[in-house]
Design an enzyme around this catalytic site. Structure first.
Site, PDB file in Angstrom:
ATOM      1  N   ASP A  18       0.842  -1.191   0.000  1.00 51.14           N
ATOM      2  CA  ASP A  18       0.000   0.000   0.000  1.00 51.14           C
ATOM      3  C   ASP A  18       0.877   1.239   0.000  1.00 51.14           C
ATOM      4  O   ASP A  18       1.982   1.228   0.561  1.00 51.14           O
ATOM      5  CB  ASP A  18      -0.909   0.000   1.236  1.00 51.14           C
ATOM      6  CG  ASP A  18      -2.185   0.795   1.028  1.00 51.14           C
ATOM      7  OD1 ASP A  18      -2.084   2.020   0.803  1.00 51.14           O
ATOM      8  OD2 ASP A  18      -3.275   0.214   1.087  1.00 51.14           O
ATOM      9  N   TYR A  20     -12.778   5.495 -14.906  1.00 50.42           N
ATOM     10  CA  TYR A  20     -12.997   4.402 -13.953  1.00 50.42           C
ATOM     11  C   TYR A  20     -13.680   3.224 -14.635  1.00 50.42           C
ATOM     12  O   TYR A  20     -13.276   2.070 -14.463  1.00 50.42           O
ATOM     13  CB  TYR A  20     -13.832   4.929 -12.793  1.00 50.42           C
ATOM     14  CG  TYR A  20     -14.048   3.944 -11.668  1.00 50.42           C
ATOM     15  CD1 TYR A  20     -13.053   3.720 -10.721  1.00 50.42           C
ATOM     16  CD2 TYR A  20     -15.251   3.259 -11.533  1.00 50.42           C
ATOM     17  CE1 TYR A  20     -13.249   2.836  -9.669  1.00 50.42           C
ATOM     18  CE2 TYR A  20     -15.458   2.375 -10.490  1.00 50.42           C
ATOM     19  CZ  TYR A  20     -14.456   2.170  -9.561  1.00 50.42           C
ATOM     20  OH  TYR A  20     -14.663   1.290  -8.525  1.00 50.42           O
ATOM     21  N   LYS A  40     -12.055  -0.458 -15.087  1.00 44.16           N
ATOM     22  CA  LYS A  40     -12.672  -1.633 -14.471  1.00 44.16           C
ATOM     23  C   LYS A  40     -13.193  -2.608 -15.531  1.00 44.16           C
ATOM     24  O   LYS A  40     -13.158  -3.828 -15.333  1.00 44.16           O
ATOM     25  CB  LYS A  40     -13.803  -1.207 -13.530  1.00 44.16           C
ATOM     26  CG  LYS A  40     -13.316  -0.448 -12.305  1.00 44.16           C
ATOM     27  CD  LYS A  40     -12.345  -1.259 -11.463  1.00 44.16           C
ATOM     28  CE  LYS A  40     -12.015  -0.587 -10.146  1.00 44.16           C
ATOM     29  NZ  LYS A  40     -11.108  -1.395  -9.300  1.00 44.16           N
ATOM     30  N   ILE A  68     -20.057   0.019  -1.948  1.00 43.13           N
ATOM     31  CA  ILE A  68     -19.593  -0.479  -0.665  1.00 43.13           C
ATOM     32  C   ILE A  68     -19.250   0.703   0.243  1.00 43.13           C
ATOM     33  O   ILE A  68     -18.659   1.693  -0.201  1.00 43.13           O
ATOM     34  CB  ILE A  68     -18.357  -1.385  -0.839  1.00 43.13           C
ATOM     35  CG1 ILE A  68     -18.619  -2.454  -1.913  1.00 43.13           C
ATOM     36  CG2 ILE A  68     -17.975  -2.030   0.495  1.00 43.13           C
ATOM     37  CD1 ILE A  68     -19.798  -3.359  -1.638  1.00 43.13           C
ATOM     38  N   THR A  82     -17.137   2.396   2.171  1.00 42.45           N
ATOM     39  CA  THR A  82     -15.702   2.501   2.446  1.00 42.45           C
ATOM     40  C   THR A  82     -15.325   3.988   2.476  1.00 42.45           C
ATOM     41  O   THR A  82     -16.145   4.850   2.161  1.00 42.45           O
ATOM     42  CB  THR A  82     -14.876   1.794   1.351  1.00 42.45           C
ATOM     43  OG1 THR A  82     -15.021   2.523   0.120  1.00 42.45           O
ATOM     44  CG2 THR A  82     -15.339   0.353   1.157  1.00 42.45           C
TER      45      THR A  82
END
Length: 253
Positions: free
Chosen positions: A37, A156, A160, A189, A191
């Site tokens: 990360d 994006y 994807k 989601i 997050t």
């Protein structure tokens, strides 16, 4: 349940969100987890250690081959193998608008290099080791944006969509040599990526799902753990929506 006892799993983007959820789930099932990360926050590693598990973290950039080479090298030096890879790290365009006309080259490169190039580099880094051992499992995270047209997600969606196609191509190429490759297309989601959304935006996200809530990282972690485990030994090249019924609903909401 110890489906991952003795297994070594690399997870990119494991500091927060879906990556953190998957890291905690796999560690709870016996995996030795290596997190790659850009962020230096060690919360995930600390949580795993506190629960009696084994994890290390390597600061690296998924957009660079040097970062991936260092991550794999340190994984093998620490644990002696790479049994599985989860390509979780991903971004949306925080640099500006993400429409075909308004997107600039910097925004395109930022998203595509992270969300698609990063997946390719990750697979390229681990597959030779897996092929040599005759076994391995890879999980890529795509998105419902790969399956539906969604507003303000041009780069994006392109990235994807590429992850879906790359997953299937890699499965075709390497499954006969022992490496399974699958991907998940999550719904919305809950997050940190949603931190700046308004209440009305969150309501619209929920309304797109047949199950009337946002997804949780644990929802994706449960499906990801299955696909990476030997329970999914006959699954490869799969594109699995884990989306609260969004795909079945047939519209963007």
């Amino acid at each position: 349940m110890d489906r991952f006892s003795g297994k070594v799993v690399i997870i990119s983007g494991g500091v927060q969100g879906i990556g953190q959820g998957l890291a905690l789930r796999l560690a709870s099932e016996g995996a030795k987890v290596v997190i790659g990360d850009l962020q230096a926050d060690t919360t995930t590693v600390d949580l795993i250690a506190d629960a009696g598990g084994s994890a290390v973290q390597v600061e690296m950039d998924v957009r660079t081959s040097d970062g991936w080479e260092r991550l794999v090298k340190e994984t093998v030096a620490t644990y002696g193998a790479v049994d599985a890879l989860a390509n979780i790290a991903g971004v949306t365009n925080t640099l500006g608008p993400d429409t075909v006309v308004d997107l600039d080259e910097a925004g395109w490169s930022y998203v595509v290099d992270t969300d698609l190039k990063g997946v390719w580099l990750g697979m390229r880094a681990v597959i030779p080791t897996m092929v040599e051992s005759g076994k391995g499992a890879i999980l890529n995270i795509a998105s419902m944006a790969a399956l539906k047209g969604l507003e303000n997600l041009a780069a994006y969606s392109a990235a994807k969509g590429g992850v879906v196609s790359l997953t299937q191509q890699a499965a075709m190429e390497y499954s006969p040599r022992g490496v399974r490759v699958n991907c998940i297309c999550p719904g919305t989601i809950d997050t940190p990526i949603l931190a700046n959304t308004t209440d009305s935006m969150r309501a619209n996200f929920i309304a797109a799902h047949l199950i009337p809530r946002l997804g949780k990282p644990e929802d994706i972690a449960a499906a990801g753990a299955f696909l990476l485990s030997d329970d999914a030994s006959f699954c490869t090249g799969e594109v699995l929506p884990v989306d609260g019924g969004w795909n079945a609903r047939g519209s963007a909401g």
